[in-house]
Write an enzyme that holds these catalytic residues in place. Structure first.
Site, short mmCIF file in Angstrom:
data_model
loop_
_atom_site.label_atom_id
_atom_site.label_comp_id
_atom_site.label_asym_id
_atom_site.label_seq_id
_atom_site.Cartn_x
_atom_site.Cartn_y
_atom_site.Cartn_z
N LYS A 120 0.84 -1.22 0.00
CA LYS A 120 0.00 0.00 0.00
C LYS A 120 0.87 1.26 0.00
CE LYS A 120 -2.04 -0.73 3.98
NZ LYS A 120 -1.70 -2.04 4.58
N ARG B 293 -9.25 1.25 9.11
CA ARG B 293 -8.81 -0.10 9.46
C ARG B 293 -9.85 -0.84 10.28
NH1 ARG B 293 -2.91 0.74 9.06
NH2 ARG B 293 -1.86 -1.24 9.35
N ARG C 151 12.65 -6.45 5.38
CA ARG C 151 12.84 -5.07 4.89
C ARG C 151 13.62 -4.20 5.87
NH1 ARG C 151 6.51 -2.95 4.71
NH2 ARG C 151 6.27 -2.73 6.95
N ARG D 284 15.51 -0.83 10.97
CA ARG D 284 14.31 -1.62 10.70
C ARG D 284 13.19 -1.09 11.57
NH1 ARG D 284 15.72 -6.82 8.08
NH2 ARG D 284 17.98 -6.70 7.90
N ARG E 52 -0.10 -8.47 13.71
CA ARG E 52 -0.68 -7.46 12.80
C ARG E 52 -1.62 -8.13 11.79
NH1 ARG E 52 4.87 -4.99 11.08
NH2 ARG E 52 3.78 -3.81 9.47
#
Ligand code: ADP
Length: 217
Positions: free
Chosen positions: A14, A89, A131, A164, A176
């Site tokens: 996103k 959300r 990531r 990070r 999550r």
């Protein structure tokens, strides 16, 4: 004016797509995750509370997030259109968004479009846990999919310092995802009923996802 809601689980892309839409089409990107990370940088009792909730992979209270996004809507230049990344959300947030648009004279003619990016859980966990980004220029990398060209040196600015996100570890990602399936997936049904829901296969290349996304605008 268009208001595009980007839906999808953490790590579906996103943020990357919203950034590209902002850069190329002049839409204003409103990312609640970024807004919260900015609040956390300030030193206040509220920022400590928010940091704890985010680090656990849980959702911030609807009431607080609604205040944050409302403020940001009012302060932003939204003329070209808005991309919402990370909001709504929950169903409460989705319903509040409509009220907010009706209430604000600048946004009364806004047309909502919802685009959801679908990615399977195994890919999501791999994407997120690998990531990292340059601490100086914030360029994004991935241990496996997009390492730096020279080991330990940012391709863009040459910095040797990387970070990070605190919530990008496997345990928090699973939490999550759990929250996404419990709280955010019901929004999909809500938007399907309104016939403003579109879905993209997020396992495709970033470029293909972007092309498909723009075809819905
Ligand atoms: P991701 O989509 O990868 O989870 P974000 O940067 O969008 O990342 O969000 C990071 C965290 O910020 C979430 O796990 C949650 O704690 C908080 N957050 C962001 N947006 C919302 C929201 N609309 N409602 C509640 N909490 C939110």
């Amino acid at each position: 004016m268009k208001v595009i809601i980007l839906l999808g689980p953490p790590g579906c892309g996103k943020g990357t797509q919203a950034e590209k839409l902002e850069r190329q089409l002049g839409y204003k990107k409103l990312s609640t995750g970024d807004m919260l990370r900015n609040i956390v940088k300030q030193d206040s009792p509220l920022s400590i509370k928010i940091q704890e909730v985010m680090d656990a992979g849980d959702l911030i209270d609807d009431e607080l997030i609604i205040k944050v996004i409302e403020k940001s809507f009012l302060e932003s230049d939204c003329q070209q259109g808005v991309i919402l990344d990370g909001f709504p959300r929950t169903l409460i947030q989705a319903k509040h968004l409509e009220k907010m648009l009706l209430k604000n004279s600048k946004l009364q003619n806004a047309k909502l479009d919802v685009i959801s990016i679908k990615v399977n859980d195994i890919s999501l966990i791999k994407r997120i846990t690998g990531r990292f980004f340059c601490s100086k220029c914030l360029s994004g990398y991935h241990d496996e999919y997009k390492p730096t060209i020279k080991d330990g040196i940012c391709d863009q600015c040459g910095s040797k310092s990387f970070s990070r996100r605190n919530d990008d570890n496997e345990e928090t990602v699973k939490r999550r995802l759990e929250n996404y399936y419990n709280d955010s997936v019901p929004i999909i049904e809500y938007y399907k009923e309104q016939k403003i829901f579109n879905q993209i296969d997020g396992e495709q290349t970033m470029e293909k996802v972007y092309t498909e996304l723009t075809s819905y605008l």
